[in-house]
Design a protein around this motif. Sequence first.
Motif, mmCIF file in Angstrom:
data_model
loop_
_atom_site.group_PDB
_atom_site.id
_atom_site.type_symbol
_atom_site.label_atom_id
_atom_site.label_comp_id
_atom_site.label_asym_id
_atom_site.label_seq_id
_atom_site.Cartn_x
_atom_site.Cartn_y
_atom_site.Cartn_z
ATOM 1 N N LEU A 171 3.748 12.650 -4.116
ATOM 2 C CA LEU A 171 3.456 11.255 -3.819
ATOM 3 C C LEU A 171 2.224 10.851 -4.617
ATOM 4 O O LEU A 171 1.205 11.517 -4.578
ATOM 5 C CB LEU A 171 3.212 11.099 -2.319
ATOM 6 N N GLU A 198 0.191 5.437 -7.548
ATOM 7 C CA GLU A 198 0.980 4.396 -8.201
ATOM 8 C C GLU A 198 2.204 4.034 -7.360
ATOM 9 O O GLU A 198 2.535 2.866 -7.187
ATOM 10 C CB GLU A 198 1.448 4.841 -9.605
ATOM 11 N N GLU A 199 2.878 5.082 -6.844
ATOM 12 C CA GLU A 199 4.075 4.843 -6.028
ATOM 13 C C GLU A 199 3.706 4.079 -4.753
ATOM 14 O O GLU A 199 4.379 3.128 -4.368
ATOM 15 C CB GLU A 199 4.745 6.172 -5.657
ATOM 16 N N GLN A 256 3.099 0.515 -5.418
ATOM 17 C CA GLN A 256 4.369 -0.201 -5.625
ATOM 18 C C GLN A 256 4.982 -0.657 -4.300
ATOM 19 O O GLN A 256 5.636 -1.693 -4.244
ATOM 20 C CB GLN A 256 5.371 0.677 -6.375
ATOM 21 N N TRP A 257 4.762 0.113 -3.242
ATOM 22 C CA TRP A 257 5.307 -0.278 -1.934
ATOM 23 C C TRP A 257 4.802 -1.649 -1.513
ATOM 24 O O TRP A 257 5.477 -2.367 -0.790
ATOM 25 C CB TRP A 257 4.932 0.729 -0.850
ATOM 26 N N LYS A 315 11.007 -2.367 -2.726
ATOM 27 C CA LYS A 315 10.450 -1.180 -3.390
ATOM 28 C C LYS A 315 10.030 -0.118 -2.373
ATOM 29 O O LYS A 315 10.164 1.076 -2.620
ATOM 30 C CB LYS A 315 9.263 -1.565 -4.281
ATOM 31 N N SER A 317 12.020 3.860 -1.932
ATOM 32 C CA SER A 317 11.318 5.145 -2.011
ATOM 33 C C SER A 317 11.569 5.957 -0.741
ATOM 34 O O SER A 317 11.356 5.475 0.367
ATOM 35 C CB SER A 317 9.811 4.893 -2.159
#
Length: 199
Positions: free
Chosen positions: A64, A67-68, A71-72, A78, A82
């Motif tokens: 994790l 950046e991810e 994005q949420w 988005k 994930s």
Amino acid sequence: MPGFFFSHNNMTELNGKEDCKLAEGKVHKKKQKAFGTDLKSFLKCMVPHIESGIKTSNSRNVMLSAEEVIQWSQSFEKLLASQSGQGVFREFLKSEFSEENIEFWLACEDYKKTKSDHLHGKAERIYEEFVQSDAIRQINIDYQMREATAKKAQDPTHTSFDEAQKTVYILMERDSYPRFLKSKSYLNLLNHLQTNTSK
């Protein structure tokens, strides 16, 4: 008179199991007390793969990243795209006692991929678990939609739950999602990952 005989080894093993159960209970109680106070254990509890990486369905190691998680916050779509996002959001909904919404949404996503000869069984299970008026994990839809969904579930197609799923999606997007983005669980997770990245 017949009796039960335990060897010393069996007794030790039984005591060991009981001790283990007691210890697990104590750990569980500690986790509840520490929720939000001990950040590191809280994060490990929320997302066990932050530090170790988890195996996904296609057997890749996934870490994790900050950046991810950022994005949420760009869109609810988005977040749900994930797998990690789904997990963290589900934990947040549990804290608000509304996890049935994401469970229903995920069940509908799975239902759409079901082979036609298995639709009837899955439709019945989804209806009984989430839709019917006395369902254990009843979703928040109005009477008309509940009735319409019940009819569609009796003669199921791949789109039987689409309307109810859309309603629950909008409810989560407008209601739970903005609160999730402002929640300590999301902000602490993001902060933790950004701090680790900058080290």
